[in-house]
Design a protein around this motif. Structure first.
Motif, PDB file in Angstrom:
ATOM      1  N   HIS A   1      10.576  69.107  79.102  1.00 39.65           N
ATOM      2  CA  HIS A   1      10.026  69.004  80.464  1.00 39.65           C
ATOM      3  C   HIS A   1       9.169  70.231  80.752  1.00 39.65           C
ATOM      4  O   HIS A   1       9.509  71.046  81.589  1.00 39.65           O
TER       5      HIS A   1
ATOM      6  N   ASP B   1      14.911  69.062  75.282  1.00 38.51           N
ATOM      7  CA  ASP B   1      15.160  68.653  76.665  1.00 38.51           C
ATOM      8  C   ASP B   1      15.034  69.854  77.607  1.00 38.51           C
ATOM      9  O   ASP B   1      15.636  69.884  78.667  1.00 38.51           O
TER      10      ASP B   1
ATOM     11  N   HIS C   1      11.036  65.826  73.030  1.00 39.60           N
ATOM     12  CA  HIS C   1      11.405  65.542  74.421  1.00 39.60           C
ATOM     13  C   HIS C   1      11.655  66.860  75.152  1.00 39.60           C
ATOM     14  O   HIS C   1      12.653  67.532  74.905  1.00 39.60           O
TER      15      HIS C   1
HETATM   16 ZN   LIG Z   1      15.067  64.999  79.607  1.00 37.87          ZN
END
Ligand SMILES: [Zn+2]
Length: 202
Positions: free
Chosen positions: A11, A170, A9
């Motif tokens: 971005h 993240d 996960h």
């Molecule tokens: Zn996230």
């Protein structure tokens, strides 16, 4: 077999990575990360994440999803019309996706101040769970742990079989060091930290 890490996960399509992206990708590979599961937060990011998949085909595995908090139009809760607009893209791009995400609920008071906001988030969350089930895809749900729950989390990790643990950065979200933006290269350190919490037999 060629082993490596999977960042479950991150971005990578975030604006923070736009500048100097080739360098981030290079360092990510050097850290031993073989797959970057790239989530989105809003529709405006969909084309960017797909473009990154084309550019780094062996590394970037895209997910499409609507985050409970939408940055477009100021920070606000996601609403059912957002999902209606995104739905055709989910179906059209099914073959390129590894999951639906980032989806979930976020009741931060200043972003979801009314019951209507919270109900809307719930509707969109359930709608995306339905789509994922229909398309036979897993979901990528993010749950941020607060610092106080750190020890509780550590205890929980000890109860989970090693092959059931997924790691995520993240990135570029900030971690415990508030002034440092994370990148996928942090995954190796995260893995080393996780190992410290595991019982000796794992
Ligand atoms: Zn996230």
């Amino acid at each position: 077999m060629d082993y490596g890490f999977v960042d479950c996960h991150g971005h990578i399509s975030a604006p923070e990575f736009q500048q100097g992206l080739p360098d981030v990708i290079h360092r990510t590979r050097q850290a031993g990360v073989k797959t970057l599961v790239a989530v989105t937060e809003g529709m405006e990011e969909f084309s960017r994440v797909l473009h990154l998949q084309e550019r780094y085909l062996d590394l970037v595995a895209p997910c499409l999803g609507l985050h409970p908090l939408q940055a477009a139009g100021g920070q606000r809760s996601v609403q059912p019309p957002d999902l209606e607009e995104a739905l055709p893209l989910f179906y059209n791009l099914r073959e390129r996706l590894v999951a639906v995400g980032e989806i979930g609920l976020d009741f931060t008071p200043w972003c979801a101040p009314t019951q209507q906001d919270r109900d809307d988030q719930m509707k969109v969350f359930i709608g995306q769970l339905d789509v994922a089930m229909e398309m036979d895809l897993p979901v990528n749900v993010h749950c941020s742990q607060s610092h106080q729950r750190h020890h509780e989390t550590a205890r929980e990790i000890q109860r989970i079989p090693l092959d059931h643990i997924c790691l995520e950065t993240d990135s570029p979200a900030r971690g415990l060091h508030r002034n440092v933006s994370r990148s996928p290269t942090f995954l190796r350190t995260d893995a080393e930290t996780t190992v410290l919490f595991l019982p000796p037999s794992a």
